[in-house]
Design an enzyme around this catalytic site. Structure first.
Site, short mmCIF file in Angstrom:
data_model
loop_
_atom_site.label_atom_id
_atom_site.label_comp_id
_atom_site.label_asym_id
_atom_site.label_seq_id
_atom_site.Cartn_x
_atom_site.Cartn_y
_atom_site.Cartn_z
N ASP A 78 0.87 -1.18 0.00
CA ASP A 78 0.00 0.00 0.00
C ASP A 78 0.90 1.23 0.00
O ASP A 78 2.11 1.13 0.27
CB ASP A 78 -0.89 0.00 1.25
N SER A 79 0.31 2.39 -0.27
CA SER A 79 1.07 3.62 -0.24
C SER A 79 1.58 3.93 1.17
O SER A 79 2.51 4.70 1.33
CB SER A 79 0.19 4.77 -0.72
N CYS B 138 -11.28 3.31 -0.44
CA CYS B 138 -9.97 3.79 0.02
C CYS B 138 -9.61 2.98 1.26
O CYS B 138 -10.49 2.69 2.09
CB CYS B 138 -10.03 5.28 0.34
N CYS C 282 -3.71 -1.00 -2.05
CA CYS C 282 -4.01 0.43 -2.21
C CYS C 282 -5.05 0.60 -3.32
O CYS C 282 -4.85 0.14 -4.45
CB CYS C 282 -2.71 1.14 -2.60
N ASN C 283 -6.16 1.27 -2.99
CA ASN C 283 -7.20 1.49 -4.00
C ASN C 283 -6.68 2.32 -5.15
O ASN C 283 -6.99 2.05 -6.31
CB ASN C 283 -8.40 2.21 -3.38
N THR C 284 -5.89 3.34 -4.85
CA THR C 284 -5.38 4.22 -5.90
C THR C 284 -4.48 3.43 -6.85
O THR C 284 -4.62 3.53 -8.08
CB THR C 284 -4.62 5.41 -5.29
N HIS D 265 -8.27 3.64 3.99
CA HIS D 265 -8.47 4.22 5.32
C HIS D 265 -9.93 4.22 5.78
O HIS D 265 -10.20 4.28 6.98
CB HIS D 265 -7.98 5.67 5.34
N GLY E 215 -2.84 9.15 -3.66
CA GLY E 215 -4.18 9.58 -4.10
C GLY E 215 -4.23 10.89 -4.84
O GLY E 215 -5.26 11.25 -5.41
N GLU F 186 -5.72 9.40 9.92
CA GLU F 186 -4.35 9.15 10.42
C GLU F 186 -4.07 9.94 11.69
O GLU F 186 -3.29 9.54 12.54
CB GLU F 186 -3.31 9.48 9.34
N1 DGL Z 1 -3.95 3.93 0.12
C1 DGL Z 1 -4.64 4.99 -0.60
C2 DGL Z 1 -5.91 4.43 -1.25
O1 DGL Z 1 -6.44 3.41 -0.85
C3 DGL Z 1 -5.02 6.14 0.33
C4 DGL Z 1 -3.83 6.97 0.77
C5 DGL Z 1 -3.10 7.62 -0.39
O2 DGL Z 1 -3.62 8.59 -0.98
O3 DGL Z 1 -2.02 7.15 -0.72
O4 DGL Z 1 -6.38 4.99 -2.20
#
Ligand code: DGL
Length: 278
Positions: A10-11, A185, A73-75, A187, A43, A152
């Site tokens: 993930d990011s 996302c 990571c969704n992005t 989070h 993101g 966060e």
């Molecule tokens: N992990 C990112 C997502 O799921 C969220 C945090 C980011 O912007 O990197 O899109």
């Protein structure tokens, strides 16, 4: 059967919500997690940059000889997965398709509202994935730019500021009267109770949980589930600030994180000598 680890990236620390679900669905598996804390957030970045980061993250994780890499990571899933799959020698699973499948199943043909980052919304990956399953489902998307940092910071579902902001984000999706709110996302599962309170007529669907269920199905089909019983180990690696990852990440994982290893840029880009996870 295979005792090779499942790799996850993930990011940053948000992908630990996927790890938490993986530990529930696949308790015996060894997990290797990489959080790209030096380069978060993804993101707000372009697809070219996110693809480049995703390739590098996978190259790092391949050193652990995984049987599967999960793009938590969704992005990164939305912007890079299609280009990533043909470049990698192991199967990859993203969070967008499992999330879309779970949302469509629960929508009964009514509307789906997707909450996600700026880049995920712009990519249209969720509407595409939903419409590939059912082209008639109305979909509305809403980017929630400040939500990641508020979560966060430690603000949870009962925090006033977070609820006010979320109510504003949800205002635009209300006109669709959605049957499902899809949390697109990493989070957002942490504030699912606030989303459910503010949209009581909708079902809240979480891509993290849907992805863990999809990983179980995939490994079963591959005949690659672990032979181990009991709880598999979790190894966490980050590209910056392991201390913060340990402190904040416990909330995402739902339990304290014991060990986090910092990977220096030299190790990340040049060394290939990390020991495989046991
Ligand atoms: N992990 C990112 C997502 O799921 C969220 C945090 C980011 O912007 O990197 O899109």
């Amino acid at each position: 059967m295979s005792d090779q680890p499942i790799a996850v990236f993930d990011s940053g620390l948000g992908g630990l919500t996927v790890v938490r679900s993986l530990q529930q669905h696949l308790p015996g598996e060894t997990l290797v997690y990489f959080g790209d804390t030096a380069r978060v957030p993804y993101g707000t970045k372009t697809s070219k940059t996110v693809l480049q980061f995703a390739v590098q993250n996978c190259d790092f994780l391949l050193r652990f000889n995984p049987k599967l890499i999960i793009v938590a990571c969704n992005t990164a899933s939305a912007l890079a997965l299609d280009d990533l799959i043909p470049r990698m020698p192991v199967p990859l699973l993203g969070v967008v398709k499992p999330g879309a499948v779970a949302a469509v199943e629960r929508s009964a043909g009514r509307g789906i509202a997707v909450l996600a980052t700026e880049a995920t919304v712009a990519s249209e990956a969720y509407p595409r994935a939903i419409h590939a399953l059912d082209p008639n489902i109305p979909v509305i998307q809403r980017q929630c730019p400040s939500l990641v940092s508020l979560i966060e910071e430690g603000r949870s579902s009962d925090d006033d500021i977070l609820r006010r902001l979320l109510a504003e984000y949800l205002e635009t999706v209300k006109r669709l009267d959605p049957a499902v709110i899809l949390l697109g996302c990493t989070h957002y599962p942490l504030v699912a109770p606030a989303v459910a309170d503010l949209m009581p007529a909708a079902t809240v669907v979480d891509s993290a949980d849907a992805t863990a269920a999809a990983a179980r199905t995939l490994l079963t089909e591959m005949n690659a589930l672990t032979t181990r019983t009991g709880h598999g180990k979790l190894h966490c690696y980050v590209s910056d600030n392991p201390q913060r990852f340990r402190e904040v990440g416990g909330r995402f994982l739902g339990q304290p994180i014991r060990e986090v290893t910092w990977v220096s840029p030299e190790q990340f880009f040049h060394e290939h000598t990390l020991h495989p996870a046991k």
